[in-house]
Design a protein around this motif. Structure first.
Motif, PDB file in Angstrom:
ATOM      1  N   PRO A  98      55.090  37.803  -6.002  1.00  0.00           N
ATOM      2  CA  PRO A  98      53.832  37.086  -6.234  1.00  0.00           C
ATOM      3  C   PRO A  98      52.641  37.872  -5.690  1.00  0.00           C
ATOM      4  CG  PRO A  98      55.042  36.066  -4.435  1.00  0.00           C
ATOM      5  CD  PRO A  98      55.954  37.107  -5.025  1.00  0.00           C
ATOM      6  N   VAL A  99      51.565  37.944  -6.475  1.00  0.00           N
ATOM      7  CA  VAL A  99      50.327  38.601  -6.050  1.00  0.00           C
ATOM      8  C   VAL A  99      49.163  37.683  -6.398  1.00  0.00           C
ATOM      9  CG1 VAL A  99      51.249  40.940  -6.318  1.00  0.00           C
ATOM     10  CG2 VAL A  99      50.081  39.846  -8.243  1.00  0.00           C
ATOM     11  N   ARG A 100      48.040  37.888  -5.708  1.00  0.00           N
ATOM     12  CA  ARG A 100      46.844  37.131  -6.020  1.00  0.00           C
ATOM     13  C   ARG A 100      46.195  37.718  -7.272  1.00  0.00           C
ATOM     14  NH1 ARG A 100      45.097  34.488  -1.287  1.00  0.00           N
ATOM     15  NH2 ARG A 100      43.744  33.263  -2.676  1.00  0.00           N
ATOM     16  N   TYR A 101      45.555  36.854  -8.050  1.00  0.00           N
ATOM     17  CA  TYR A 101      44.795  37.308  -9.215  1.00  0.00           C
ATOM     18  C   TYR A 101      43.339  36.917  -9.010  1.00  0.00           C
ATOM     19  CZ  TYR A 101      42.851  37.776 -13.868  1.00  0.00           C
ATOM     20  OH  TYR A 101      42.057  38.136 -14.924  1.00  0.00           O
ATOM     21  N   PHE A 102      42.425  37.838  -9.375  1.00  0.00           N
ATOM     22  CA  PHE A 102      40.991  37.596  -9.159  1.00  0.00           C
ATOM     23  C   PHE A 102      40.198  38.121 -10.341  1.00  0.00           C
ATOM     24  CE2 PHE A 102      36.758  38.813  -7.764  1.00  0.00           C
ATOM     25  CZ  PHE A 102      36.344  37.731  -7.007  1.00  0.00           C
ATOM     26  N   SER A 103      39.169  37.379 -10.724  1.00  0.00           N
ATOM     27  CA  SER A 103      38.210  37.847 -11.723  1.00  0.00           C
ATOM     28  C   SER A 103      36.840  37.284 -11.382  1.00  0.00           C
ATOM     29  CB  SER A 103      38.619  37.410 -13.134  1.00  0.00           C
ATOM     30  OG  SER A 103      37.680  37.842 -14.099  1.00  0.00           O
ATOM     31  N   SER A 104      35.814  38.119 -11.551  1.00  0.00           N
ATOM     32  CA  SER A 104      34.435  37.647 -11.408  1.00  0.00           C
ATOM     33  C   SER A 104      33.594  38.297 -12.492  1.00  0.00           C
ATOM     34  CB  SER A 104      33.876  37.942 -10.008  1.00  0.00           C
ATOM     35  OG  SER A 104      33.815  39.334  -9.756  1.00  0.00           O
ATOM     36  N   SER A 105      32.360  37.865 -12.615  1.00  0.00           N
ATOM     37  CA  SER A 105      31.540  38.263 -13.755  1.00  0.00           C
ATOM     38  C   SER A 105      31.206  39.758 -13.752  1.00  0.00           C
ATOM     39  CB  SER A 105      30.236  37.461 -13.767  1.00  0.00           C
ATOM     40  OG  SER A 105      29.399  37.880 -12.693  1.00  0.00           O
ATOM     41  N   HIS A 106      30.911  40.247 -14.933  1.00  0.00           N
ATOM     42  CA  HIS A 106      30.446  41.625 -15.061  1.00  0.00           C
ATOM     43  C   HIS A 106      29.162  41.841 -14.257  1.00  0.00           C
ATOM     44  CE1 HIS A 106      30.098  45.524 -17.091  1.00  0.00           C
ATOM     45  NE2 HIS A 106      28.805  45.279 -17.195  1.00  0.00           N
ATOM     46  N   GLU A 107      28.300  40.852 -14.272  1.00  0.00           N
ATOM     47  CA  GLU A 107      27.046  40.933 -13.526  1.00  0.00           C
ATOM     48  C   GLU A 107      27.316  41.113 -12.039  1.00  0.00           C
ATOM     49  OE1 GLU A 107      22.814  38.443 -13.686  1.00  0.00           O
ATOM     50  OE2 GLU A 107      24.685  37.479 -14.285  1.00  0.00           O
ATOM     51  N   ARG A 108      28.245  40.328 -11.478  1.00  0.00           N
ATOM     52  CA  ARG A 108      28.592  40.469 -10.063  1.00  0.00           C
ATOM     53  C   ARG A 108      29.239  41.817  -9.780  1.00  0.00           C
ATOM     54  NH1 ARG A 108      28.640  36.222  -6.355  1.00  0.00           N
ATOM     55  NH2 ARG A 108      30.244  37.330  -5.182  1.00  0.00           N
ATOM     56  N   SER A 109      30.000  42.349 -10.749  1.00  0.00           N
ATOM     57  CA  SER A 109      30.645  43.646 -10.500  1.00  0.00           C
ATOM     58  C   SER A 109      29.612  44.726 -10.239  1.00  0.00           C
ATOM     59  CB  SER A 109      31.548  44.037 -11.684  1.00  0.00           C
ATOM     60  OG  SER A 109      30.814  44.550 -12.784  1.00  0.00           O
ATOM     61  N   HIS A 110      28.496  44.710 -10.978  1.00  0.00           N
ATOM     62  CA  HIS A 110      27.429  45.677 -10.727  1.00  0.00           C
ATOM     63  C   HIS A 110      26.817  45.471  -9.339  1.00  0.00           C
ATOM     64  CE1 HIS A 110      27.246  47.884 -14.407  1.00  0.00           C
ATOM     65  NE2 HIS A 110      26.914  46.868 -15.166  1.00  0.00           N
ATOM     66  N   LEU A 111      26.505  44.228  -9.018  1.00  0.00           N
ATOM     67  CA  LEU A 111      25.839  43.937  -7.755  1.00  0.00           C
ATOM     68  C   LEU A 111      26.715  44.253  -6.550  1.00  0.00           C
ATOM     69  CD1 LEU A 111      24.268  40.600  -8.965  1.00  0.00           C
ATOM     70  CD2 LEU A 111      22.959  42.592  -8.225  1.00  0.00           C
ATOM     71  N   LEU A 112      27.992  43.866  -6.618  1.00  0.00           N
ATOM     72  CA  LEU A 112      28.901  44.126  -5.492  1.00  0.00           C
ATOM     73  C   LEU A 112      29.228  45.596  -5.359  1.00  0.00           C
ATOM     74  CD1 LEU A 112      30.090  41.943  -3.517  1.00  0.00           C
ATOM     75  CD2 LEU A 112      29.037  41.015  -5.568  1.00  0.00           C
ATOM     76  N   CYS A 113      29.304  46.305  -6.478  1.00  0.00           N
ATOM     77  CA  CYS A 113      29.527  47.748  -6.413  1.00  0.00           C
ATOM     78  C   CYS A 113      28.383  48.426  -5.664  1.00  0.00           C
ATOM     79  CB  CYS A 113      29.664  48.330  -7.816  1.00  0.00           C
ATOM     80  SG  CYS A 113      29.872  50.129  -7.868  1.00  0.00           S
ATOM     81  N   ALA A 114      27.150  48.107  -6.052  1.00  0.00           N
ATOM     82  CA  ALA A 114      25.995  48.744  -5.421  1.00  0.00           C
ATOM     83  C   ALA A 114      25.888  48.383  -3.945  1.00  0.00           C
ATOM     84  CB  ALA A 114      24.714  48.361  -6.160  1.00  0.00           C
ATOM     85  N   PHE A 115      26.083  47.097  -3.618  1.00  0.00           N
ATOM     86  CA  PHE A 115      25.968  46.701  -2.212  1.00  0.00           C
ATOM     87  C   PHE A 115      27.120  47.274  -1.385  1.00  0.00           C
ATOM     88  CE2 PHE A 115      26.510  44.063   1.518  1.00  0.00           C
ATOM     89  CZ  PHE A 115      25.217  43.983   1.994  1.00  0.00           C
ATOM     90  N   GLY A 116      28.349  47.157  -1.905  1.00  0.00           N
ATOM     91  CA  GLY A 116      29.513  47.592  -1.138  1.00  0.00           C
ATOM     92  C   GLY A 116      29.550  49.079  -0.893  1.00  0.00           C
ATOM     93  N   MET A 117      29.007  49.885  -1.819  1.00  0.00           N
ATOM     94  CA  MET A 117      29.010  51.335  -1.653  1.00  0.00           C
ATOM     95  C   MET A 117      27.788  51.849  -0.904  1.00  0.00           C
ATOM     96  SD  MET A 117      30.515  52.583  -5.362  1.00  0.00           S
ATOM     97  CE  MET A 117      30.757  54.287  -4.861  1.00  0.00           C
ATOM     98  N   SER A 118      26.771  51.002  -0.740  1.00  0.00           N
ATOM     99  CA  SER A 118      25.557  51.424  -0.043  1.00  0.00           C
ATOM    100  C   SER A 118      25.820  51.568   1.454  1.00  0.00           C
ATOM    101  CB  SER A 118      24.437  50.413  -0.269  1.00  0.00           C
ATOM    102  OG  SER A 118      24.639  49.250   0.517  1.00  0.00           O
ATOM    103  N   SER A 119      24.883  52.198   2.137  1.00  0.00           N
ATOM    104  CA  SER A 119      24.993  52.334   3.593  1.00  0.00           C
ATOM    105  C   SER A 119      24.431  51.116   4.319  1.00  0.00           C
ATOM    106  CB  SER A 119      24.253  53.589   4.054  1.00  0.00           C
ATOM    107  OG  SER A 119      22.876  53.517   3.711  1.00  0.00           O
ATOM    108  N   LEU A 120      23.989  50.110   3.576  1.00  0.00           N
ATOM    109  CA  LEU A 120      23.463  48.904   4.220  1.00  0.00           C
ATOM    110  C   LEU A 120      24.569  48.186   4.977  1.00  0.00           C
ATOM    111  CD1 LEU A 120      21.284  47.441   1.299  1.00  0.00           C
ATOM    112  CD2 LEU A 120      20.539  48.911   3.183  1.00  0.00           C
ATOM    113  N   PRO A 121      24.375  47.875   6.242  1.00  0.00           N
ATOM    114  CA  PRO A 121      25.408  47.140   6.976  1.00  0.00           C
ATOM    115  C   PRO A 121      25.637  45.760   6.388  1.00  0.00           C
ATOM    116  CG  PRO A 121      23.800  48.123   8.485  1.00  0.00           C
ATOM    117  CD  PRO A 121      23.230  48.247   7.100  1.00  0.00           C
ATOM    118  N   LYS A 122      26.840  45.247   6.587  1.00  0.00           N
ATOM    119  CA  LYS A 122      27.148  43.881   6.162  1.00  0.00           C
ATOM    120  C   LYS A 122      26.121  42.920   6.748  1.00  0.00           C
ATOM    121  CE  LYS A 122      30.654  40.236   6.618  1.00  0.00           C
ATOM    122  NZ  LYS A 122      31.973  39.862   7.178  1.00  0.00           N
ATOM    123  N   GLY A 123      25.638  42.014   5.918  1.00  0.00           N
ATOM    124  CA  GLY A 123      24.666  41.033   6.387  1.00  0.00           C
ATOM    125  C   GLY A 123      23.223  41.467   6.235  1.00  0.00           C
ATOM    126  N   THR A 124      22.993  42.628   5.605  1.00  0.00           N
ATOM    127  CA  THR A 124      21.626  43.104   5.406  1.00  0.00           C
ATOM    128  C   THR A 124      21.029  42.456   4.158  1.00  0.00           C
ATOM    129  OG1 THR A 124      22.179  45.253   6.378  1.00  0.00           O
ATOM    130  CG2 THR A 124      20.151  45.113   5.075  1.00  0.00           C
TER     131      THR A 124
END
Length: 549
Positions: A98-124
């Motif tokens: 058994p594994v978890r399954y996850f899906s979110s919107s294409h719009e969120r994929s762009h936003l999370l990619c940019a934030f997660g790869m940026s040097s901005l600390p969590k919570g910025t």
């Protein structure tokens, strides 16, 4: 937590995160596949070959709500949606586990990619801009990663931008529903040729058509065939002027909104295919509206799999950041057959390769794993000396593309300020700078700008060492750097394809991890062999005696 994620649409990709670290991103267009391809079964097997254990989570990025996508890819969230509730979290089985399954919107994929790869600390807290084929919107992100849509400023901004190229190009079907995916980059190059900023009365009507209301097919434009630019050809000087006017107008639409509504002096993260427009990225920095600007090297949909994986990581662990390296693709495939008799082979050092480049040989350069994103950053590149306009012309002939296309420079980080006025690292070729010398004609665009990549010993050791050797040979730690690919396809990643490319496209040879394969038929190489010079203690006249049998 180990997360395997894929983007089901064009610019397909599979990403694997292990304990907040991006281990690999496999893009469907790489390995000489067609640009903007969806994921294939071969990509799936390549991804499985990179896993060392069954992932805890598998993800599907959001896409259009069409029945056949649901059938092919299973349940997935749709294209738009920024709320934390715009997700699917469930259970599946993989290899009996058994594994978890996850899906979110294409719009969120762009936003999370940019934030997660940026040097901005969590919570910025920050602002975000997503502009791509469909979306053109600003957002505000708070410390808890709640995303607020500020406004859909201009929908289908990428499609509108590329569509103009098709008006002038006689080969473009004027009743087509969408622009060709390759035309946006071509228009970006043409816009730099513009030398006026005021539109004519007819051009204002065309601007209104291209920018007002929903995006329409060119055939909906009134008196299309009577337009000054209808099938005029992209070499027309007035069309090039209008390309610059149109490009500036699109930017201004977004700039005026940001100036009026985004006054909190926060950083800006940018995602979507328009994030690859280096002129626009530079303009955002120059506005001084934001404390910092970050664009990921996978701003287009090639980063959607990464973004969805980051979103899954956030929902399931609370972590919003990842460690990543731009060289997170696949290793080069050296198994393959080609005609070795065509080549002289050397275990060459950097000084020898630098001298060949200084004497106008143009070489393919392969090192380590391929780059993620569409820009060649020194691991799947074609390298050449940067001094002559004729070199730029020859490179465009090799790449079988239009002569108005610029060639980018790769530069030692410590020399970027001297030659290009760039006083900081710019490792991903996402911004333009103005050349400060006329000596670098091959990498200076018509408007005197250059889309530079800076290199340090930490970012790319092998390319850095070559640049050091080239500087010792010529006085300039700068080379031409353009992507190693067949026209319309992604990076070359196997040796038989590379040999075929070298022969058919008139490269002088190529270098794989320091081993040089130089075509005996190359006139530049034959002239080089006749030169009575010494390189690093080796007489060039004796090079043939050094070659391997």
């Amino acid at each position: 937590m180990n997360i395997l994620s894929y983007n089901p649409g064009h610019d397909g990709a599979i990403a694997y995160l292990k304990s907040d670290h991006l281990l690999v991103s496999i893009e469907a267009e790489k390995n000489s596949n067609w640009r903007h391809s969806p994921i294939s079964s071969r990509d799936v097997f390549d991804a499985l070959g990179e896993l060392d254990e069954i992932p805890d989570v598998i993800c599907t990025a959001g896409w259009w709500p069409r029945d056949h996508y649901e059938y092919l890819h299973g349940p997935h969230v749709q294209y738009r949606g920024v709320s934390k509730s715009d997700v699917i979290i469930g259970q599946q089985r993989l290899l009996g586990r058994p594994v978890r399954y996850f899906s979110s919107s294409h719009e969120r994929s762009h936003l999370l990619c940019a934030f997660g790869m940026s040097s901005l600390p969590k919570g910025t807290p920050c602002y975000a801009l997503v502009w791509e084929g469909e979306i053109g919107a600003f957002y505000e992100i708070d410390a808890a990663l709640n995303i607020k849509l500020l406004a859909d400023v201009l929908n289908q901004v990428g499609n509108r931008y590329a569509l103009l190229y098709g008006l002038a190009d006689p080969t473009f079907p004027k009743d087509g529903a969408y622009p060709r995916v390759e035309d946006a980059g071509k228009l970006m190059a043409l816009a730099s040729f513009s030398n006026r900023s005021t539109p004519s009365a007819e051009e204002r009507k065309l601007l209104d058509f291209l920018l007002d209301g929903p995006r329409r097919e060119l055939s909906a434009y009134q008196d299309l065939e009577k337009s000054r630019y209808y099938n005029v050809g992209v070499d027309d000087p007035e069309f090039r002027n209008f390309a610059g006017i149109f490009s500036d107008k699109i930017f201004d639409v977004f700039y005026q909104f940001a100036k009026a509504n985004m006054k909190k002096r926060m950083p800006l993260i940018i995602a979507g295919g328009c994030g690859l427009n280096c002129d626009w990225n530079t303009k955002w920095k120059e506005t001084s509206l934001f404390t910092d600007v970050f664009v990921p090297p996978v701003a287009n949909d090639s980063g959607s799999a990464i973004g969805t994986a980051i979103d899954a990581q956030f929902h399931l662990t609370g972590s919003t950041k990842i460690d990543w390296n731009v060289y997170a693709g696949l290793s080069f495939i050296t198994a393959g057959s080609f005609d070795m008799a065509r080549y002289d082979l050397y275990e060459a050092n950097d000084e020898m390769i630098a001298d060949m480049l200084a004497n106008d040989l143009i070489l393919g350069w392969v090192s380590g794993k391929y780059e993620i994103g569409p820009r060649a950053l020194g691991n799947r590149s074609i390298l050449a000396a940067p001094f002559r306009e004729s070199t730029r012309a020859r490179l465009n002939e090799i790449k079988q593309r239009e002569q108005f296309r610029p060639i980018a420079p790769v530069c030692l980080e410590e020399e970027a300020a001297r030659w290009f006025g760039c006083d900081h690292a710019s490792p991903h070729m996402l911004y333009t700078y103005r050349a400060r010398t006329d000596a670098l004609a091959a990498v200076t665009h018509v408007n005197k700008t250059a889309r530079i990549q800076t290199v340090s010993s930490a970012t790319n050791r092998s390319l850095y060492n070559l640049l050091i050797a080239f500087k010792a040979r010529t006085g300039y730690g700068v080379l031409c750097n353009t992507s190693l690919n067949f026209n319309g396809k992604g990076f070359i990643n196997k040796i038989d394809d590379l040999s075929s490319y070298a022969v058919k496209h008139n490269l002088d040879g190529f270098v794989i991890e320091g081993r040089s394969y130089i075509l005996k038929s190359s006139t530049s190489y034959q002239a080089y062999l006749r030169m009575p010079k010494t390189i690093a203690g080796v007489n060039v006249m004796s090079l043939r005696a050094m070659r391997e049998v």
